[in-house]
Design a protein around this motif. Structure first.
Motif, PDB file in Angstrom:
ATOM      1  N   GLY A 214       0.825  -1.222   0.000  1.00 42.75           N
ATOM      2  CA  GLY A 214       0.000   0.000   0.000  1.00 42.75           C
ATOM      3  C   GLY A 214       0.848   1.255   0.000  1.00 42.75           C
ATOM      4  O   GLY A 214       0.725   2.085   0.901  1.00 42.75           O
ATOM      5  N   GLY A 215       1.716   1.380  -0.997  1.00 41.53           N
ATOM      6  CA  GLY A 215       2.575   2.569  -1.063  1.00 41.53           C
ATOM      7  C   GLY A 215       3.694   2.478  -0.041  1.00 41.53           C
ATOM      8  O   GLY A 215       3.855   1.464   0.649  1.00 41.53           O
ATOM      9  N   ALA A 219      -1.081   0.603   3.692  1.00 43.63           N
ATOM     10  CA  ALA A 219      -2.475   1.068   3.618  1.00 43.63           C
ATOM     11  C   ALA A 219      -3.338   0.204   4.520  1.00 43.63           C
ATOM     12  O   ALA A 219      -3.446  -1.001   4.316  1.00 43.63           O
ATOM     13  N   SER A 221      -6.623  -0.090   4.927  1.00 42.15           N
ATOM     14  CA  SER A 221      -7.782  -0.806   4.369  1.00 42.15           C
ATOM     15  C   SER A 221      -7.328  -2.012   3.540  1.00 42.15           C
ATOM     16  O   SER A 221      -7.966  -3.067   3.572  1.00 42.15           O
ATOM     17  N   ARG A 295      -1.886   0.602  -3.791  1.00 42.02           N
ATOM     18  CA  ARG A 295      -2.422   1.937  -3.944  1.00 42.02           C
ATOM     19  C   ARG A 295      -2.036   2.407  -5.349  1.00 42.02           C
ATOM     20  O   ARG A 295      -1.261   1.726  -6.046  1.00 42.02           O
ATOM     21  N   LEU A 316      -5.963   5.860  -3.134  1.00 42.73           N
ATOM     22  CA  LEU A 316      -6.198   6.444  -1.813  1.00 42.73           C
ATOM     23  C   LEU A 316      -7.317   7.475  -1.949  1.00 42.73           C
ATOM     24  O   LEU A 316      -7.201   8.411  -2.743  1.00 42.73           O
ATOM     25  N   ILE A 318      -8.443  10.287  -0.921  1.00 42.45           N
ATOM     26  CA  ILE A 318      -8.254  11.556  -0.198  1.00 42.45           C
ATOM     27  C   ILE A 318      -8.139  12.676  -1.224  1.00 42.45           C
ATOM     28  O   ILE A 318      -7.350  12.563  -2.175  1.00 42.45           O
ATOM     29  N   GLN A 323      -4.811  10.039  -6.652  1.00 41.76           N
ATOM     30  CA  GLN A 323      -4.281   8.766  -7.152  1.00 41.76           C
ATOM     31  C   GLN A 323      -5.211   8.145  -8.201  1.00 41.76           C
ATOM     32  O   GLN A 323      -4.753   7.346  -9.020  1.00 41.76           O
ATOM     33  N   ASP A 341     -11.712   1.970  -2.820  1.00 40.76           N
ATOM     34  CA  ASP A 341     -11.337   1.622  -1.448  1.00 40.76           C
ATOM     35  C   ASP A 341     -12.547   1.081  -0.665  1.00 40.76           C
ATOM     36  O   ASP A 341     -12.434   0.101   0.065  1.00 40.76           O
TER      37      ASP A 341
END
Ligand SMILES: CC(=O)N[C@H]1[C@@H](OP(=O)(O)OP(=O)(O)OC[C@H]2O[C@@H](n3ccc(=O)[nH]c3=O)[C@H](O)[C@@H]2O)O[C@H](CO)[C@@H](O)[C@@H]1O
Length: 393
Positions: A214-215, A219, A221, A295, A316, A318, A323, A341
């Motif tokens: 996850g990056g 991440a 989730s 991600r 992601l 946000i 992204q 997500d």
């Protein structure tokens, strides 16, 4: 030539710059310069970039920086003070090092560095890894001579490509180790098996390797959906799960209380391996894997094409990070699948099982990725830096 480099905050701003740094330090017949360049990296005093840059053996100077877009007005004032100190420290570093050119990749630390270079008339090249720039890069690009981008569609934000605008399309600079490892998947798998002390991975039993991460920070989730569904995946794949340093204590708790489930044989249990983070091993993991869950950080635009690694991308969610636009670019070319997500819990396992059962689809995705690969991107950026450094401002 003396090259000043700056980038920090997260791995996504550090690894592309390190790939270019490695290229600048090892010029060969294909590169512009006859002898290695001298490099200095300016990062934040306590940033995670310090460890990665020093690990790579590049000279490092730490300065004060702070995030300016924060909700608490008091924090904003304190951080503005740090930025002013950072500008003074950057000016001192520029006066001492006297760079011919400056190369930045993003993160708050770049702002005072770019400003100092502008004041001292040092030409600046920004590399934007993502498809869409954040506000800081948009603002800093006004002070820069050139902006290198990953794909042509990202050039529009900078007035288009040179000579009309400031953009040059170079591709995403990946580590030389990844370019090398991607040439021979089987050898990459053997190397990874050795580096991770995971001998079963070296077996040529046709079982695909699924890389879940996850990056650079991990991440939550993706981690939780993986722990919830991993038992269903193990009959069909080995799973290498990079949890991230932040969630590693959560993994330890889950492994203690819930793993392995009683119905799973020891052979299947041993097909799951979790790690907090990969350093040098990452290039081999990307090259050896058959499918990834990730991600949609910018690295997926450069590393997945070079590794020809099909993926399920979970941007992601946000605002300001954008992204989704990165993921859409790969999906548009048939090179990845996107999952929201919010749908991870229901859809991750079925999506993965469908892809694991369909090698032809994965092969088509790998071929689409190969068409997007730019293994020479670090060299292209090194060449741009050479040209800028010779021309001056
Ligand atoms: C939360 C956030 O702001 N994310 C941003 C951040 O992501 P982030 O820092 O996660 O950046 P990327 O996904 O682009 O890159 C991660 C890099 O870390 C490496 N790696 C990762 C895990 C590991 O164990 N070992 C390892 O070496 C990967 O190979 C890759 O080179 O910067 C990217 C580049 O601007 C942006 O696209 C992302 O939106």
């Amino acid at each position: 030539m003396r090259v000043l480099i700056s980038g920090g905050g997260t791995g996504g701003h550090v690894y592309p710059a390190l790939a270019v740094a490695a290229r600048l330090r090892r010029p060969d017949a294909g590169a512009e310069a006859a002898e290695p360049h001298t490099l200095l990296w300016i990062g934040s005093t306590h940033g995670m970039e310090r460890q990665l840059v020093e690990r790579a053996g590049v000279a490092y100077r730490g300065i004060d920086t702070g995030q300016l877009r924060v909700n608490n007005p008091l924090t904003a004032v304190v951080n503005a003070g740090k930025m002013v100190r950072g500008l003074g420290q950057s000016l001192a570093a520029v006066d001492h090092f006297r760079p011919h050119v400056c190369f930045v990749t993003g993160g708050y630390v770049c702002a005072p560095v770019v400003l100092a270079c502008r004041l001292r008339r040092v030409p600046v090249l920004i590399y934007l890894p993502d498809m869409v720039p954040g506000w800081a890069i948009r603002w800093l690009s006004r002070l820069a001579q050139r902006v290198a981008v990953t794909f042509p569609a990202a050039a529009a934000a900078f007035g288009g490509e040179v000579p009309q605008g400031k953009a040059v399309v170079t591709g995403y600079p990946v580590r030389a180790e990844l370019v090398q490892a991607a040439r021979d998947r089987q050898a990459a798998r053997q190397t990874l098996a050795r580096l991770l002390s995971w001998p079963e991975l070296a077996q040529e039993d046709g079982l695909p390797l699924l890389l879940i991460w996850g990056g650079s920070l991990g991440a939550r989730s993706i981690n939780q959906a993986t722990w919830q569904g991993v038992a269903e995946l193990l009959p069909h794949a080995r799973v290498l799960h990079i949890v991230g340093q932040r969630d590693w204590p959560l993994y330890q708790e889950w492994a203690r209380d819930q793993w392995p489930p009683t119905h799973l044989s020891p052979e299947w249990t041993s097909r799951y391996r979790a790690v907090p983070y990969l350093h040098e091993e990452m290039a081999y993991a990307l090259a050896a894997a058959d499918l990834s869950v990730a991600r949609a950080g910018a690295s997926t635009l450069g590393e997945f094409p070079v590794a020809r690694l099909p993926s399920v991308l979970v941007p992601l969610p946000i605002a300001g990070v954008n992204q989704a636009r990165n993921a859409q670019e790969l999906v548009r070319h048939g090179a990845a699948v996107m999952l929201e997500d919010g749908h991870l819990t229901d859809r991750l396992v079925p999506t993965l099982l469908a892809l694991l059962a369909d090698p032809q689809r994965r092969q088509a995705m790998a071929e689409a990725l190969a068409r997007l690969a730019r293994p020479d991107a670090a060299c292209a950026i090194a060449r741009e830096l050479g040209a800028l450094g010779r021309a001056g401002t």
